[in-house]
Enzyme design. Structure first.
Site, mmCIF file in Angstrom:
data_model
loop_
_atom_site.group_PDB
_atom_site.id
_atom_site.type_symbol
_atom_site.label_atom_id
_atom_site.label_comp_id
_atom_site.label_asym_id
_atom_site.label_seq_id
_atom_site.Cartn_x
_atom_site.Cartn_y
_atom_site.Cartn_z
ATOM 1 N N TYR A 23 4.556 8.587 10.492
ATOM 2 C CA TYR A 23 4.412 9.169 11.821
ATOM 3 C C TYR A 23 5.509 9.422 12.361
ATOM 4 O O TYR A 23 5.659 9.676 13.667
ATOM 5 C CB TYR A 23 3.704 8.035 12.493
ATOM 6 C CG TYR A 23 2.335 7.778 12.075
ATOM 7 C CD1 TYR A 23 2.088 7.484 10.912
ATOM 8 C CD2 TYR A 23 1.148 8.277 13.047
ATOM 9 C CE1 TYR A 23 0.544 7.339 10.446
ATOM 10 C CE2 TYR A 23 -0.005 8.260 12.515
ATOM 11 C CZ TYR A 23 -0.477 7.582 11.265
ATOM 12 O OH TYR A 23 -1.784 7.583 11.011
ATOM 13 N N LYS A 31 2.440 0.252 -1.198
ATOM 14 C CA LYS A 31 2.348 1.035 -2.577
ATOM 15 C C LYS A 31 3.779 1.038 -3.085
ATOM 16 O O LYS A 31 4.231 2.070 -3.327
ATOM 17 C CB LYS A 31 1.801 2.541 -1.966
ATOM 18 C CG LYS A 31 1.426 3.424 -3.273
ATOM 19 C CD LYS A 31 0.066 2.933 -3.882
ATOM 20 C CE LYS A 31 -0.062 3.967 -5.132
ATOM 21 N NZ LYS A 31 -1.475 3.635 -5.913
ATOM 22 N N ASP A 84 -4.452 0.927 -2.493
ATOM 23 C CA ASP A 84 -5.755 1.215 -3.015
ATOM 24 C C ASP A 84 -6.728 -0.006 -3.408
ATOM 25 O O ASP A 84 -7.935 0.136 -3.315
ATOM 26 C CB ASP A 84 -5.540 2.198 -4.536
ATOM 27 C CG ASP A 84 -4.333 1.897 -5.181
ATOM 28 O OD1 ASP A 84 -3.552 1.137 -4.573
ATOM 29 O OD2 ASP A 84 -4.303 2.620 -6.458
ATOM 30 N N ASP A 102 -3.438 2.683 9.543
ATOM 31 C CA ASP A 102 -4.479 3.514 10.316
ATOM 32 C C ASP A 102 -6.017 3.675 9.568
ATOM 33 O O ASP A 102 -6.751 3.522 10.032
ATOM 34 C CB ASP A 102 -3.816 4.668 10.569
ATOM 35 C CG ASP A 102 -4.486 5.750 11.515
ATOM 36 O OD1 ASP A 102 -5.401 5.312 12.229
ATOM 37 O OD2 ASP A 102 -4.055 6.887 11.669
#
Ligand code: NAD
Length: 334
Positions: A124, A171, A204, A228
């Site tokens: 972002y 991740k 995930d 988000d």
């Protein structure tokens, strides 16, 4: 005592849901002098910018705002007003409680978790460029300062709310440097909070586990983008976006807003579910120390939901926004 609070109605269903929250807050009898300022589409038409300087000034001066969603068109043009507000006011923590209601038909019951989303950086940061005409790059920024700050915030929140566990989402198996740094900051922070359990999970796997066993989670801390996505996913577990509240917290400033967007598909029809905005209003009241009015609204909302006829269309009912709002006010007055 009269509170000075900035009010931004927002775009699409924003005015419908924010006015509902405002009516309910006012029905508690507390005195608020709302400084109503325009941002988004209306401001664009009137002032040539979706985020006039007076909006930022008003929030800075009052320290607290209730805000409706603001449309961000896909494609080029203006940077998201929401992202600019969060960056300019350094609203570094986006706090999104996800709590199921008794009586609401949803995928899960007994969910009570809070997503703490880093709010100022990650993808972002808005650093993007074309590489020639056929490729584009978006730069993911993760800094030690922002990562430590958000992890500390999550642990402090856990302590203040008597919560047992913080789960950090990342991740780092693929983004070894950026997400690796976020994870490292979480691990270090956890050492100082040995009264709180700490675990980390790859985003995930987290998505799957949230869908299967959301009751196992307490506080989830994540970089901006994962936070988000996981908050919308989690809202879906308890009945949808109409039920998820949010707060953007900085050092001395807090902006409360529903998690959902401007929902242009239902805007102007008077059928938006205002619960998310009302719950954001409850968070605001607690933030300013008005716990008793907050509790009255919370109790009334829970009681209203116990009756199956009190449902807006997103929850399978046929009540309009205004009628639903009135049922809550009536319940508060009983
Ligand atoms: P959205 O949240 O507006 O809508 C997604 C779906 O959920 C739609 O079907 C909508 O009708 C439904 N929905 C959302 N809120 C609801 C409510 N209160 N009651 C009943 N149904 C509701 O997401 P979107 O369509 O992806 O985004 C629309 C615009 O809002 C975009 O421009 C986006 O950038 C913006 N947005 C703003 C914010 C914010 O201001 N904080 C947050 C998210 C999206």
């Amino acid at each position: 005592m009269t509170y000075n609070i900035t009010l931004i109605l927002g775009d699409g269903i924003g005015p419908e849901v924010v006015n509902s929250a405002r009516r309910i807050i006012e029905a508690t009898g507390i005195s608020i002098d709302w400084d109503i300022v325009e941002a988004g589409d209306v401001a664009m038409k009137k002032h040539g910018t979706p985020l006039p300087a007076f909006v930022i000034d008003s929030i800075r001066e009052n320290g607290v705002a209730l805000k409706g969603p603001i449309t961000t068109p896909v494609g080029r043009g203006f940077k998201s007003v929401n992202v600019r507000l969060r960056q300019e006011l350094e609203l570094f923590a986006n706090v999104r409680p996800i709590k199921s209601f008794n009586g609401i038909d949803s995928l899960h019951q007994g969910v009570d978790l809070i997503i703490v989303r880093e709010n100022t950086e990650d993808l972002y940061a808005g650093i993007e460029h074309m590489v020639g005409g056929e490729a584009a790059e978006s730069i993911k920024i993760i800094t030690r300062k922002a990562s430590e700050r958000i992890c500390r915030f999550a642990f402090e929140l856990a302590r203040s709310q008597n919560r047992k566990k913080v789960t950090l989402v990342h991740k780092a198996n693929i983004m070894k440097l950026s997400d690796g740094l976020f994870l490292e900051c979480g691990n270090r922070c956890a050492e100082k909070y040995d009264d709180i359990l700490f675990e980390d999970m790859i985003v995930d796997a987290m998505s799957m586990k949230l869908v299967q066993f959301p009751q196992n989670y307490d506080i989830i801390v994540a970089p901006n983008l994962y936070g988000d996505i996981l908050s919308d996913l989690s809202a879906g577990l308890i009945g949808g976006l109409g039920l998820a509240a949010g707060a953007n917290i900085g050092h001395d400033i807090a902006v409360f807003e529903p998690v959902h967007g401007s929902a242009l598909d239902i805007s102007g029809k008077g059928i938006a579910n205002p619960t998310s905005a009302i719950l954001s209003g409850i968070m605001l009241l607690k933030h300013i120390g008005e716990f008793e009015p907050a509790r009255r609204i919370e109790d009334a909302l829970a009681q209203v939901f116990e009756d199956e006829s009190n449902r807006t269309p997103d929850l399978g009912g046929d009540l309009g926004t205004k009628e639903f709002t009135q049922r809550i006010i009536d319940k508060m007055m009983e």
